[in-house]
Write a protein that holds these residues in place. Sequence first.
Motif, PDB file in Angstrom:
ATOM      1  N   MET A   1       8.739 -25.088 -93.693  1.00 30.62           N
ATOM      2  CA  MET A   1       9.623 -24.259 -94.596  1.00 30.62           C
ATOM      3  C   MET A   1      10.511 -25.200 -95.316  1.00 30.62           C
ATOM      4  SD  MET A   1      11.504 -20.725 -94.854  1.00 30.62           S
ATOM      5  CE  MET A   1      10.022 -19.579 -94.356  1.00 30.62           C
ATOM      6  N   ASN A   2      10.688 -25.553 -96.645  1.00 27.37           N
ATOM      7  CA  ASN A   2      11.521 -26.409 -97.101  1.00 27.37           C
ATOM      8  C   ASN A   2      13.031 -25.872 -96.895  1.00 27.37           C
ATOM      9  OD1 ASN A   2       9.353 -27.989 -97.987  1.00 27.37           O
ATOM     10  ND2 ASN A   2       9.161 -26.892 -99.991  1.00 27.37           N
ATOM     11  N   ARG A   3      13.798 -26.855 -96.696  1.00 22.74           N
ATOM     12  CA  ARG A   3      15.356 -26.426 -96.572  1.00 22.74           C
ATOM     13  C   ARG A   3      15.903 -26.130 -97.762  1.00 22.74           C
ATOM     14  NH1 ARG A   3      19.331 -26.669 -92.993  1.00 22.74           N
ATOM     15  NH2 ARG A   3      21.338 -27.421 -93.656  1.00 22.74           N
ATOM     16  N   LEU A   4      16.602 -25.003 -98.152  1.00 21.46           N
ATOM     17  CA  LEU A   4      17.471 -24.626 -99.313  1.00 21.46           C
ATOM     18  C   LEU A   4      18.482 -25.398 -99.430  1.00 21.46           C
ATOM     19  CD1 LEU A   4      16.934 -20.849 -99.074  1.00 21.46           C
ATOM     20  CD2 LEU A   4      15.562 -22.369-100.271  1.00 21.46           C
ATOM     21  N   THR A   5      18.870 -25.876-100.661  1.00 26.32           N
ATOM     22  CA  THR A   5      20.000 -26.583-100.796  1.00 26.32           C
ATOM     23  C   THR A   5      21.174 -25.672-101.496  1.00 26.32           C
ATOM     24  OG1 THR A   5      19.150 -27.131-103.081  1.00 26.32           O
ATOM     25  CG2 THR A   5      18.637 -28.686-101.163  1.00 26.32           C
ATOM     26  N   SER A   6      20.956 -24.438-101.926  1.00 24.78           N
ATOM     27  CA  SER A   6      21.945 -23.696-102.361  1.00 24.78           C
ATOM     28  C   SER A   6      21.899 -22.180-102.113  1.00 24.78           C
ATOM     29  CB  SER A   6      21.908 -23.675-104.015  1.00 24.78           C
ATOM     30  OG  SER A   6      20.647 -23.249-104.646  1.00 24.78           O
ATOM     31  N   ASP A   7      23.030 -21.296-102.547  1.00 17.28           N
ATOM     32  CA  ASP A   7      22.948 -19.992-102.058  1.00 17.28           C
ATOM     33  C   ASP A   7      22.073 -19.165-102.689  1.00 17.28           C
ATOM     34  OD1 ASP A   7      23.350 -17.446-100.951  1.00 17.28           O
ATOM     35  OD2 ASP A   7      25.511 -17.478-101.137  1.00 17.28           O
ATOM     36  N   PRO A   8      20.811 -18.428-102.679  1.00 16.05           N
ATOM     37  CA  PRO A   8      20.039 -17.807-103.314  1.00 16.05           C
ATOM     38  C   PRO A   8      20.765 -16.528-104.048  1.00 16.05           C
ATOM     39  CG  PRO A   8      18.863 -18.193-101.634  1.00 16.05           C
ATOM     40  CD  PRO A   8      20.285 -18.420-101.309  1.00 16.05           C
ATOM     41  N   SER A   9      21.856 -15.914-103.376  1.00 22.53           N
ATOM     42  CA  SER A   9      22.564 -14.841-103.835  1.00 22.53           C
ATOM     43  C   SER A   9      23.526 -15.242-105.118  1.00 22.53           C
ATOM     44  CB  SER A   9      23.540 -14.403-102.836  1.00 22.53           C
ATOM     45  OG  SER A   9      24.355 -15.235-102.328  1.00 22.53           O
ATOM     46  N   LEU A  10      23.576 -16.331-105.258  1.00 25.51           N
ATOM     47  CA  LEU A  10      24.516 -16.861-106.402  1.00 25.51           C
ATOM     48  C   LEU A  10      23.321 -16.998-107.827  1.00 25.51           C
ATOM     49  CD1 LEU A  10      26.729 -19.468-105.122  1.00 25.51           C
ATOM     50  CD2 LEU A  10      27.279 -16.912-105.392  1.00 25.51           C
ATOM     51  N   GLU A  11      22.162 -16.935-107.651  1.00 25.52           N
ATOM     52  CA  GLU A  11      21.073 -17.273-108.879  1.00 25.52           C
ATOM     53  C   GLU A  11      21.005 -15.836-109.602  1.00 25.52           C
ATOM     54  OE1 GLU A  11      17.587 -18.436-107.166  1.00 25.52           O
ATOM     55  OE2 GLU A  11      18.441 -20.345-106.458  1.00 25.52           O
ATOM     56  N   LEU A  12      20.780 -16.217-110.936  1.00 24.48           N
ATOM     57  CA  LEU A  12      20.436 -14.970-111.595  1.00 24.48           C
ATOM     58  C   LEU A  12      19.030 -14.852-112.004  1.00 24.48           C
ATOM     59  CD1 LEU A  12      23.656 -14.889-114.083  1.00 24.48           C
ATOM     60  CD2 LEU A  12      23.283 -13.707-112.202  1.00 24.48           C
ATOM     61  N   CYS A  13      18.361 -13.643-112.349  1.00 24.75           N
ATOM     62  CA  CYS A  13      17.030 -13.643-112.802  1.00 24.75           C
ATOM     63  C   CYS A  13      17.001 -14.120-114.104  1.00 24.75           C
ATOM     64  CB  CYS A  13      16.682 -12.005-112.807  1.00 24.75           C
ATOM     65  SG  CYS A  13      14.717 -11.867-113.240  1.00 24.75           S
ATOM     66  N   PRO A  14      16.030 -14.884-114.474  1.00 29.65           N
ATOM     67  CA  PRO A  14      15.927 -15.677-115.845  1.00 29.65           C
ATOM     68  C   PRO A  14      15.086 -14.608-116.743  1.00 29.65           C
ATOM     69  CG  PRO A  14      14.104 -16.486-114.038  1.00 29.65           C
ATOM     70  CD  PRO A  14      15.059 -15.593-113.290  1.00 29.65           C
ATOM     71  N   ASP A  15      15.176 -14.826-117.788  1.00 18.66           N
ATOM     72  CA  ASP A  15      14.894 -14.025-119.063  1.00 18.66           C
ATOM     73  C   ASP A  15      13.466 -14.531-119.366  1.00 18.66           C
ATOM     74  OD1 ASP A  15      14.643 -12.460-121.045  1.00 18.66           O
ATOM     75  OD2 ASP A  15      15.979 -13.327-122.401  1.00 18.66           O
ATOM     76  N   PHE A  16      12.622 -13.573-118.892  1.00 18.58           N
ATOM     77  CA  PHE A  16      11.122 -13.959-119.039  1.00 18.58           C
ATOM     78  C   PHE A  16      10.464 -13.670-120.490  1.00 18.58           C
ATOM     79  CE2 PHE A  16      11.511 -13.563-114.483  1.00 18.58           C
ATOM     80  CZ  PHE A  16      10.990 -14.712-114.007  1.00 18.58           C
ATOM     81  N   THR A  17      11.437 -13.018-121.149  1.00 15.33           N
ATOM     82  CA  THR A  17      10.825 -12.566-122.803  1.00 15.33           C
ATOM     83  C   THR A  17      11.303 -13.697-123.523  1.00 15.33           C
ATOM     84  OG1 THR A  17      13.209 -11.550-123.110  1.00 15.33           O
ATOM     85  CG2 THR A  17      11.346 -10.098-122.324  1.00 15.33           C
ATOM     86  N   SER A  18      12.092 -14.826-123.077  1.00 16.33           N
ATOM     87  CA  SER A  18      12.246 -15.874-123.874  1.00 16.33           C
ATOM     88  C   SER A  18      11.258 -16.936-124.261  1.00 16.33           C
ATOM     89  CB  SER A  18      13.585 -16.613-123.141  1.00 16.33           C
ATOM     90  OG  SER A  18      13.063 -17.199-121.926  1.00 16.33           O
ATOM     91  N   TYR A  19      11.583 -17.643-125.345  1.00 15.48           N
ATOM     92  CA  TYR A  19      10.522 -18.704-125.638  1.00 15.48           C
ATOM     93  C   TYR A  19       9.751 -19.386-124.600  1.00 15.48           C
ATOM     94  CZ  TYR A  19       8.273 -22.225-128.310  1.00 15.48           C
ATOM     95  OH  TYR A  19       7.419 -23.130-129.033  1.00 15.48           O
ATOM     96  N   ILE A  20      10.716 -19.833-123.630  1.00 12.22           N
ATOM     97  CA  ILE A  20      10.232 -21.034-122.615  1.00 12.22           C
ATOM     98  C   ILE A  20       9.200 -20.384-121.771  1.00 12.22           C
ATOM     99  CG2 ILE A  20      12.466 -22.131-122.691  1.00 12.22           C
ATOM    100  CD1 ILE A  20      13.330 -20.640-120.337  1.00 12.22           C
ATOM    101  N   TYR A  21       8.995 -18.926-121.611  1.00 13.22           N
ATOM    102  CA  TYR A  21       8.010 -18.432-120.876  1.00 13.22           C
ATOM    103  C   TYR A  21       7.029 -17.849-121.501  1.00 13.22           C
ATOM    104  CZ  TYR A  21      11.890 -18.494-116.875  1.00 13.22           C
ATOM    105  OH  TYR A  21      12.522 -18.914-116.439  1.00 13.22           O
TER     106      TYR A  21
END
Length: 348
Positions: A1-21
């Motif tokens: 398992m790869n080692r995490l470099t940042s706290d996941p609780s600080l991440e926000l769910c991306p906007d999957f309706t946006s153009y990039i997705y």
Amino acid sequence: MNRLTSDPSLELCPDFTSYIYQTSRARLVNQNNNLNEAQVVGILQAVWVVTNNTHKVQWQRQLQEDQAAVTEQQNLEDTKCQLQASHLKDSEAAFLEEDRKQNPFKYIPIPNRPRPLCTVHNVLLSDFAITKLVKGQYVELYYWTNGGLPADARSTYRTADDECMGPYTSPGSSTTAGAAHQVARVIPDHSLTPIDFAQAVPRALASFQQCGWAAERIQMLAAFWQALMRHDYWNSIDPLAQRALLVYQDEQRRAWHQAIPLPDGAWDISILDDKEIKIIFETIYREDRCRRDDEWDARHLQSLYPRGALDDHSSNHRVRRSRRASSSKGRRRSASPPVHSNSASFYN
């Protein structure tokens, strides 16, 4: 398992309706004809939440492992520091103990008290005498007489080099300790006057006690000197009788000190040998009588013969008298263990 470099609780769910997705949404719609674009967006959001929750658990476990690793490393460092401190402490203690053995003078406690007035003369001994006293060896009583204390112990000392001290009498003139171990004018015990002997005895006993001699030895020597000063010869008007006791004291005390380390050991020196004392007195008396006779003969011959004839006659006369004296004296034998092979050298 790869080692995490940042706290996941600080991440926000991306906007999957946006153009990039858009490409990702179109691929999922084409693969699943029953799903529309809104359903695909919901699925992507659900997958992200699950993945983020998994990362949060992994992050907490990672923090705990890191903390445990830090604690273990700190414990190792603490243990290493403790071992080093303990080793340093042991080394310092060993060095201090060795230094105490090699330089005990530095660690002698000094009491917080005024200078003692009544015992000042007991401590003014020479370094030579103190060194022999500490070793329990024989020391001449001269060092405790009025003549011995000022002449030796009150000398001024200055540094001669880094390793020794030497007495000096004027600036620029010094004598190293190796060359000045003993004062040249030390008077042997058998040549002391009764007054000097009586002065030295109590001072010597006090010094023996200060240097840590065994109480039995000090008591034995005290009883020995007391018995000598109670002897009939000591109160005699004949100075030869007192000298016989001083010679006996010198011989027996030297022999007593020499016998202590021997296999047979020493003896109770306080028990006087009256027979030996009488032999010493007779030897001294004969030598004194021969000396007086020689002096009388010299004066008598000087009045009878001219100067040149007197020299030849005196020489022959002394040879004959010396032969008679040596044949009459013989060799005396001591009742105690042997002290000197030629005791007559003491009396000259």
